[in-house]
Enzyme design. Sequence first.
Site, PDB file in Angstrom:
ATOM      1  N   ASP A  11       0.660  -1.203  -0.233  1.00  0.00           N
ATOM      2  CA  ASP A  11       0.093  -0.059  -0.101  1.00  0.00           C
ATOM      3  C   ASP A  11       1.146   1.133   0.289  1.00  0.00           C
ATOM      4  O   ASP A  11       1.989   1.350   0.076  1.00  0.00           O
ATOM      5  CB  ASP A  11      -1.217   0.151   1.426  1.00  0.00           C
ATOM      6  CG  ASP A  11      -1.782   1.311   1.664  1.00  0.00           C
ATOM      7  OD1 ASP A  11      -2.655   1.134  -0.056  1.00  0.00           O
ATOM      8  OD2 ASP A  11      -1.359   2.045   2.323  1.00  0.00           O
ATOM      9  N   ASP A  13       0.390   5.565   1.267  1.00  0.00           N
ATOM     10  CA  ASP A  13       0.198   6.173   2.258  1.00  0.00           C
ATOM     11  C   ASP A  13       0.364   5.338   4.015  1.00  0.00           C
ATOM     12  O   ASP A  13      -0.969   4.196   3.883  1.00  0.00           O
ATOM     13  CB  ASP A  13      -0.780   6.945   2.211  1.00  0.00           C
ATOM     14  CG  ASP A  13      -1.198   8.012   0.974  1.00  0.00           C
ATOM     15  OD1 ASP A  13      -0.974   9.196   1.002  1.00  0.00           O
ATOM     16  OD2 ASP A  13      -1.291   7.385  -0.551  1.00  0.00           O
ATOM     17  N   ASP A 170      -1.615  -1.093   5.822  1.00  0.00           N
ATOM     18  CA  ASP A 170      -1.602  -0.870   7.298  1.00  0.00           C
ATOM     19  C   ASP A 170      -3.435  -0.096   7.836  1.00  0.00           C
ATOM     20  O   ASP A 170      -3.825   1.355   8.012  1.00  0.00           O
ATOM     21  CB  ASP A 170      -0.953   0.916   7.629  1.00  0.00           C
ATOM     22  CG  ASP A 170      -1.719   2.167   6.284  1.00  0.00           C
ATOM     23  OD1 ASP A 170      -1.828   2.195   5.518  1.00  0.00           O
ATOM     24  OD2 ASP A 170      -1.770   2.872   7.036  1.00  0.00           O
TER      25      ASP A 170
END
Length: 219
Positions: A11, A13, A170
């Site tokens: 991922d 960000d 995250d």
Amino acid sequence: MSRTPSVVLFDLDGTLIDTAPDFIRCLNALRQSRSLEALPPAFIRQSVSDGARAMIRIGFGLEQHEPGYTELRAEFLDLYEVGIAVETKLFDGMDAILLALEARQIPWGIVTNKPVRFAVPLIRALGLHQRCATLVCPDHVAQGKPHPEALFMACDEARAAAEKAIYVGDHQRDIEAGRNAGMTTIAVRYGYIERPEAVDLWQADLIADTVSDLAKLLQ
């Protein structure tokens, strides 16, 4: 890892790069333009993974259906686009992870909810565009995470077997997407997470509390 992965997908960000400083800067600039006080960086940071919608919600208390939301969101995104990599950088230690993967000839890529409009100039600004094997944004697929379509597309572009791939994220939707694609999943607790203890409930195969932990898991 007990076996060499076919590809390691990240991922963007809150996992690969720390975009929070520029989100914080842009949201507080937007607030200050309306004579509102700046919000604490830590308060904004925990919601960065949920994008512009979350920024307008926590910055102005507006949801998508409410008057003024669309204009504020557009203004925020314009501000962000102009200064997309003023303070954004790879998380400390992440470049070493990428270099180690490259040294082992393991391709790595990015699967993100960040639209092409922002993701492409951002990874170019950070010098990552010639290094990553694939970049898949929501613009490229019909169904976003947690649907596995984007992850399968990334594997196709990297010429990698999905069942031997790793996805690192995250957010719970990242882990769900990875599991739906049959990949090994790693949840990172150092990202933009409002309740870090909730990561234990995501059913990830592995959890990394720090970038150093992630490096050890990927060795």
